[in-house]
Design an enzyme around this catalytic site. Structure first.
Site, mmCIF file in Angstrom:
data_model
loop_
_atom_site.group_PDB
_atom_site.id
_atom_site.type_symbol
_atom_site.label_atom_id
_atom_site.label_comp_id
_atom_site.label_asym_id
_atom_site.label_seq_id
_atom_site.Cartn_x
_atom_site.Cartn_y
_atom_site.Cartn_z
ATOM 1 N N LYS A 118 -9.133 16.641 -5.838
ATOM 2 C CA LYS A 118 -8.499 17.004 -7.105
ATOM 3 C C LYS A 118 -7.008 16.685 -7.105
ATOM 4 O O LYS A 118 -6.458 16.304 -8.133
ATOM 5 C CB LYS A 118 -8.734 18.485 -7.430
ATOM 6 C CG LYS A 118 -10.188 18.747 -7.771
ATOM 7 C CD LYS A 118 -10.418 20.006 -8.559
ATOM 8 C CE LYS A 118 -11.874 20.035 -9.035
ATOM 9 N NZ LYS A 118 -12.304 21.330 -9.534
ATOM 10 N N LYS A 202 -21.295 12.558 -7.943
ATOM 11 C CA LYS A 202 -22.041 13.686 -8.516
ATOM 12 C C LYS A 202 -21.832 13.750 -10.033
ATOM 13 O O LYS A 202 -20.794 13.314 -10.545
ATOM 14 C CB LYS A 202 -21.641 15.002 -7.832
ATOM 15 C CG LYS A 202 -20.352 15.597 -8.316
ATOM 16 C CD LYS A 202 -20.207 17.081 -7.954
ATOM 17 C CE LYS A 202 -18.912 17.558 -8.593
ATOM 18 N NZ LYS A 202 -18.559 18.914 -8.447
ATOM 19 N N LYS A 205 -18.893 17.428 -15.443
ATOM 20 C CA LYS A 205 -18.508 17.520 -16.857
ATOM 21 C C LYS A 205 -17.107 16.959 -17.078
ATOM 22 O O LYS A 205 -16.699 16.733 -18.206
ATOM 23 C CB LYS A 205 -18.634 18.958 -17.375
ATOM 24 C CG LYS A 205 -17.869 19.990 -16.581
ATOM 25 C CD LYS A 205 -18.329 21.403 -16.915
ATOM 26 C CE LYS A 205 -17.904 22.361 -15.820
ATOM 27 N NZ LYS A 205 -18.527 23.650 -15.826
HETATM 28 P P1 TYM Z 1 -18.505 24.909 -10.943
HETATM 29 O O1 TYM Z 1 -18.128 25.659 -12.164
HETATM 30 O O2 TYM Z 1 -17.888 23.566 -10.715
HETATM 31 O O3 TYM Z 1 -20.089 24.671 -10.908
HETATM 32 C C1 TYM Z 1 -21.023 25.734 -11.032
HETATM 33 C C2 TYM Z 1 -22.191 25.499 -10.106
HETATM 34 O O4 TYM Z 1 -22.835 24.239 -10.384
HETATM 35 C C3 TYM Z 1 -22.995 23.503 -9.165
HETATM 36 N N1 TYM Z 1 -22.920 22.060 -9.487
HETATM 37 C C4 TYM Z 1 -23.870 21.154 -9.180
HETATM 38 N N2 TYM Z 1 -25.054 21.265 -8.555
HETATM 39 C C5 TYM Z 1 -25.796 20.147 -8.399
HETATM 40 N N3 TYM Z 1 -25.421 18.919 -8.861
HETATM 41 C C6 TYM Z 1 -24.238 18.746 -9.493
HETATM 42 N N4 TYM Z 1 -23.892 17.548 -9.945
HETATM 43 C C7 TYM Z 1 -23.407 19.908 -9.672
HETATM 44 N N5 TYM Z 1 -22.185 20.101 -10.267
HETATM 45 C C8 TYM Z 1 -21.913 21.430 -10.129
HETATM 46 C C9 TYM Z 1 -21.819 23.958 -8.311
HETATM 47 O O5 TYM Z 1 -22.066 23.730 -6.941
HETATM 48 C C10 TYM Z 1 -21.753 25.431 -8.632
HETATM 49 O O6 TYM Z 1 -22.676 26.147 -7.860
HETATM 50 N N6 TYM Z 1 -15.873 27.133 -7.333
HETATM 51 C C11 TYM Z 1 -17.066 27.242 -8.148
HETATM 52 C C12 TYM Z 1 -17.115 28.518 -8.965
HETATM 53 C C13 TYM Z 1 -16.956 29.767 -8.174
HETATM 54 C C14 TYM Z 1 -17.946 30.345 -7.322
HETATM 55 C C15 TYM Z 1 -17.347 31.542 -6.827
HETATM 56 C C16 TYM Z 1 -19.227 29.982 -6.956
HETATM 57 C C17 TYM Z 1 -15.881 30.574 -8.150
HETATM 58 N N7 TYM Z 1 -16.105 31.656 -7.336
HETATM 59 C C18 TYM Z 1 -18.042 32.356 -5.939
HETATM 60 C C19 TYM Z 1 -19.900 30.811 -6.069
HETATM 61 C C20 TYM Z 1 -19.319 31.989 -5.563
HETATM 62 C C21 TYM Z 1 -17.084 26.082 -9.119
HETATM 63 O O7 TYM Z 1 -16.079 25.532 -9.478
HETATM 64 O O8 TYM Z 1 -18.309 25.828 -9.659
#
Ligand code: TYM
Length: 335
Positions: A118, A202, A205
């Site tokens: 990032k 991957k 969005k």
């Molecule tokens: P975020 O908002 O980017 O994504 C939410 C969840 O979607 C999964 N994900 C995917 N899985 C499979 N293929 C993909 N292309 C793909 N893109 C996204 C992510 O792995 C995630 O599980 N840091 C985290 C949010 C967070 C969190 C937490 C998660 C904050 N605190 C505590 C678990 C526990 C995030 O940015 O997810």
């Protein structure tokens, strides 16, 4: 003597309210959130504070937080069964995050691949929040003493650093935190859904090309069109094999959404062309997302109900997290 039922394990997971989640978010994480609610004590969170690491337009952000909250419910998160709330409504997250940041090394945060990616992508805004992002995430998880954290593959490293921080803290002060395990589906079960235009990356969005991702709210004709254009390869064989990233991705999506194994899906498509595969994956996806989209429209029209769920969720989360924060504060000597 009556035997006590075994205590249900605790699940914690979160999602950022930035834009509409993609099919990758749905398959990698959200669909598991809903499915786990009967067997676990689940805590789910819209992590609005994490989203502040990128500059947000305030009016737009406000809408997105509310819409994301509704969308997770449309995906099956039930605020009666789970603790479901918005991160910034529970100040314990930021409070524990500060404390844990004093038990986290600069060097280990510097090694986080998401931070490196990032900051390379947005050199104009490499803020301290982007750097300490994993510490806030660790606070999220540890406040609820979570046993399992359902996430996609891209978040594995963040769960690992959370474990390291918790182990370090427990090593000094005794067993304060439960050490959480990441709960990640296998590759062929959607741990990493890839971009439709560049299957080596991957699905995200934040992709500049909207043809690379399926948004959960894309109408059926858009979904079919995007899959029709999906990048594949030139050998013409429908099978799951190393080096066939585009086809592997389509087969993984198809298999997860139909409940078939990869082998069954390969069998179903044997002798068929790529055009047919894309059409089938498109229509299965559109059919899966249709009821979610309908429920989302219904929920967003009922603002009073949403606000009530948000309030109740925050109260429940505050009461659970206060216990952990009090324990931590006492251990480290705050009065
Ligand atoms: P975020 O908002 O980017 O994504 C939410 C969840 O979607 C999964 N994900 C995917 N899985 C499979 N293929 C993909 N292309 C793909 N893109 C996204 C992510 O792995 C995630 O599980 N840091 C985290 C949010 C967070 C969190 C937490 C998660 C904050 N605190 C505590 C678990 C526990 C995030 O940015 O997810």
């Amino acid at each position: 003597m009556s035997e006590e039922a075994p205590k249900k394990k605790i699940i914690f997971s979160g999602i950022q309210p930035t834009g509409v989640p993609t099919l990758g978010n749905y398959i990698g994480a959200l669909r598991n959130w809903a499915a786990m609610q009967d067997d676990y004590r689940c805590v789910y969170c819209i992590v609005d504070q994490h989203a502040l690491t990128v500059r947000q337009d305030p009016a737009q952000f406000r809408k997105q937080i509310l819409n994301s909250y509704a969308l997770m419910m449309a995906c099956g998160v039930d605020p009666e069964k789970s603790v479901y709330y918005i991160q910034s409504h529970v100040p314990a997250h930021a409070q524990l995050s500060w404390i844990l940041s004093c038990y986290t090394q600069f060097g280990e945060l510097s090694r986080m691949t998401q931070f490196k990616d990032k900051s390379a992508k947005h050199p104009e805004n490499v803020n301290a929040g982007l750097f300490t992002y994993p510490v806030l995430m660790a606070a999220d998880i540890l406040l609820y003493q979570a046993d399992l954290v359902p996430v996609g593959e891209d978040q594995k490293q963040h769960v690992e650093i959370c474990r390291d921080i918790a182990n370090r803290f427990n090593g000094i002060y005794g067993n304060v935190f439960t050490i959480p395990e990441p709960y990640i589906p296998k590759r062929e079960q959607g741990a990493r859904i890839m971009s439709l235009t560049d299957p080596a990356r991957k699905m995200s969005k934040s992709d500049e090309n909207p043809n690379g991702y399926i948004s959960i709210l894309d109408p059926p004709e858009t979904i079919l069109r995007k899959f029709k254009r999906a990048v594949t390869d030139s050998d013409g064989e429908i099978c799951y094999r190393e080096g066939k990233d585009g086809i592997n991705n389509l087969l993984a999506i198809y298999s997860v959404l139909t409940g078939q194994t990869i082998a069954q899906a390969e069998e179903a498509f044997s002798g068929k062309g790529y055009g047919y595969l894309k059409e089938q994956v498109g229509s299965v996806t559109a059919e899966t997302l249709r009821p979610i989209q309908e429920e989302y429209s219904r929920l967003t029209a009922d603002r009073a109900y949403l606000e009530q769920c948000i309030r109740t969720g925050a109260e429940k989360a505050a009461s659970i997290s206060a216990r952990t924060l009090a324990k931590v504060s006492k251990k480290i000597g705050l009065i």
